[in-house]
Design a protein around this motif. Structure first.
Motif, PDB file in Angstrom:
ATOM      1  N   SER A 192      -3.884 -46.657 -54.838  1.00  0.00           N
ATOM      2  CA  SER A 192      -5.242 -46.191 -54.608  1.00  0.00           C
ATOM      3  C   SER A 192      -5.254 -44.669 -54.583  1.00  0.00           C
ATOM      4  O   SER A 192      -4.248 -44.027 -54.313  1.00  0.00           O
ATOM      5  N   GLY A 193      -6.392 -44.089 -54.880  1.00  0.00           N
ATOM      6  CA  GLY A 193      -6.508 -42.636 -54.869  1.00  0.00           C
ATOM      7  C   GLY A 193      -5.925 -42.027 -56.126  1.00  0.00           C
ATOM      8  O   GLY A 193      -5.835 -42.664 -57.175  1.00  0.00           O
ATOM      9  N   ASN A 194      -5.512 -40.790 -56.008  1.00  0.00           N
ATOM     10  CA  ASN A 194      -5.007 -40.062 -57.165  1.00  0.00           C
ATOM     11  C   ASN A 194      -3.512 -40.233 -57.375  1.00  0.00           C
ATOM     12  O   ASN A 194      -3.017 -40.003 -58.468  1.00  0.00           O
ATOM     13  N   THR A 195      -2.777 -40.606 -56.350  1.00  0.00           N
ATOM     14  CA  THR A 195      -1.324 -40.695 -56.455  1.00  0.00           C
ATOM     15  C   THR A 195      -0.910 -41.962 -57.184  1.00  0.00           C
ATOM     16  O   THR A 195      -1.343 -43.055 -56.847  1.00  0.00           O
ATOM     17  N   ILE A 196      -0.055 -41.801 -58.177  1.00  0.00           N
ATOM     18  CA  ILE A 196       0.474 -42.933 -58.935  1.00  0.00           C
ATOM     19  C   ILE A 196       1.751 -43.431 -58.270  1.00  0.00           C
ATOM     20  O   ILE A 196       1.892 -44.605 -57.974  1.00  0.00           O
ATOM     21  N   CYS A 197       2.710 -42.520 -58.051  1.00  0.00           N
ATOM     22  CA  CYS A 197       3.944 -42.882 -57.361  1.00  0.00           C
ATOM     23  C   CYS A 197       4.557 -41.634 -56.743  1.00  0.00           C
ATOM     24  O   CYS A 197       4.261 -40.521 -57.144  1.00  0.00           O
ATOM     25  N   GLN A 198       5.425 -41.850 -55.754  1.00  0.00           N
ATOM     26  CA  GLN A 198       6.100 -40.762 -55.071  1.00  0.00           C
ATOM     27  C   GLN A 198       7.593 -41.008 -55.048  1.00  0.00           C
ATOM     28  O   GLN A 198       8.040 -42.153 -55.139  1.00  0.00           O
ATOM     29  N   ASN A 199       8.340 -39.920 -54.914  1.00  0.00           N
ATOM     30  CA  ASN A 199       9.786 -40.007 -54.793  1.00  0.00           C
ATOM     31  C   ASN A 199      10.150 -39.664 -53.347  1.00  0.00           C
ATOM     32  O   ASN A 199      10.418 -38.518 -53.007  1.00  0.00           O
ATOM     33  N   LYS A 200      10.123 -40.667 -52.476  1.00  0.00           N
ATOM     34  CA  LYS A 200      10.405 -40.439 -51.059  1.00  0.00           C
ATOM     35  C   LYS A 200      11.877 -40.119 -50.826  1.00  0.00           C
ATOM     36  O   LYS A 200      12.228 -39.425 -49.886  1.00  0.00           O
ATOM     37  N   LYS A 201      12.727 -40.612 -51.694  1.00  0.00           N
ATOM     38  CA  LYS A 201      14.158 -40.366 -51.564  1.00  0.00           C
ATOM     39  C   LYS A 201      14.480 -38.882 -51.743  1.00  0.00           C
ATOM     40  O   LYS A 201      15.382 -38.355 -51.093  1.00  0.00           O
ATOM     41  N   ALA A 202      13.730 -38.186 -52.595  1.00  0.00           N
ATOM     42  CA  ALA A 202      13.977 -36.767 -52.828  1.00  0.00           C
ATOM     43  C   ALA A 202      13.712 -35.954 -51.569  1.00  0.00           C
ATOM     44  O   ALA A 202      14.443 -35.009 -51.271  1.00  0.00           O
ATOM     45  N   ARG A 203      12.671 -36.305 -50.817  1.00  0.00           N
ATOM     46  CA  ARG A 203      12.379 -35.579 -49.582  1.00  0.00           C
ATOM     47  C   ARG A 203      13.453 -35.833 -48.528  1.00  0.00           C
ATOM     48  O   ARG A 203      13.685 -34.991 -47.661  1.00  0.00           O
ATOM     49  N   HIS A 204      14.121 -36.982 -48.590  1.00  0.00           N
ATOM     50  CA  HIS A 204      15.206 -37.287 -47.659  1.00  0.00           C
ATOM     51  C   HIS A 204      16.497 -36.580 -48.065  1.00  0.00           C
ATOM     52  O   HIS A 204      17.251 -36.119 -47.208  1.00  0.00           O
ATOM     53  N   GLU A 205      16.753 -36.480 -49.359  1.00  0.00           N
ATOM     54  CA  GLU A 205      18.014 -35.937 -49.865  1.00  0.00           C
ATOM     55  C   GLU A 205      18.035 -34.417 -49.987  1.00  0.00           C
ATOM     56  O   GLU A 205      19.101 -33.820 -49.983  1.00  0.00           O
ATOM     57  N   TYR A 206      16.873 -33.771 -50.124  1.00  0.00           N
ATOM     58  CA  TYR A 206      16.822 -32.338 -50.408  1.00  0.00           C
ATOM     59  C   TYR A 206      15.921 -31.604 -49.423  1.00  0.00           C
ATOM     60  O   TYR A 206      14.940 -32.160 -48.932  1.00  0.00           O
ATOM     61  N   LEU A 207      16.256 -30.338 -49.178  1.00  0.00           N
ATOM     62  CA  LEU A 207      15.362 -29.429 -48.477  1.00  0.00           C
ATOM     63  C   LEU A 207      14.462 -28.809 -49.536  1.00  0.00           C
ATOM     64  O   LEU A 207      14.924 -28.060 -50.399  1.00  0.00           O
TER      65      LEU A 207
END
Length: 157
Positions: free
Chosen positions: A9-24
């Motif tokens: 829903s909304g404008n977001t198609i998909c996110q990479n949550k793993k990247a926020r966990h793995e990288y600063l």
């Protein structure tokens, strides 16, 4: 019977949550994507994954590598669809130079964070990130847990 996955829903198609966990994450950029017709149709259905994706600079151009767009059976009947092909990112020259300098000199890597709609175009949010150590990940998880507990305590009062 498993539940059917809803389109985002909304404008977001998909996110990479793993990247926020793995990288600063330090600097974020908005890039356009060069796509074919079947890829746009599958993105409208929400069939994309950015989990193992990253950005590569090759011959002065940025490419999204490792993103998986699942082809629809009805949309690509006459085309041989490659779901994990490299896709070209559209960036300004100044942004491209910033990414090249950071990845070469400072030890940063460039990862894709999200795909979203902006008007009738698909944009990719990319960011420069530095890899976290294991103790940094533990500290971030601990902070998240404490914030969650604190919110529960405030709601209970």
């Amino acid at each position: 019977m498993a539940k059917k996955k809803k389109a985002p829903s909304g404008n977001t198609i998909c996110q990479n949550k793993k990247a926020r966990h793995e990288y600063l994450i330090s600097d974020k950029f908005e890039a356009g994507l060069v796509l074919t017709g079947w890829e746009v149709k599958s993105l409208r259905e929400g069939r994309a994954q950015l989990v193992e994706s990253y950005v590569v600079i090759h011959k002065g151009e940025a490419w999204l590598v490792g993103a998986h767009f699942t082809p629809l059976k009805t949309a690509c009947t006459h085309v041989v669809a490659d779901p994990t092909r490299d896709r070209k990112l559209l960036l300004n020259h100044r942004e491209l130079v910033n990414i090249i300098n950071a990845t070469n000199a400072k030890g940063f890597t460039c990862v894709a964070l999200a795909l979203y709609w902006k008007g009738n175009r698909i944009k990719c949010e990319i960011a420069l990130g530095k890899g976290k150590k294991q103790h940094d990940k533990r500290a971030a998880d601990k902070d998240k847990d404490w914030a969650r507990q604190k919110q529960r305590l405030m709601a209970a009062k």
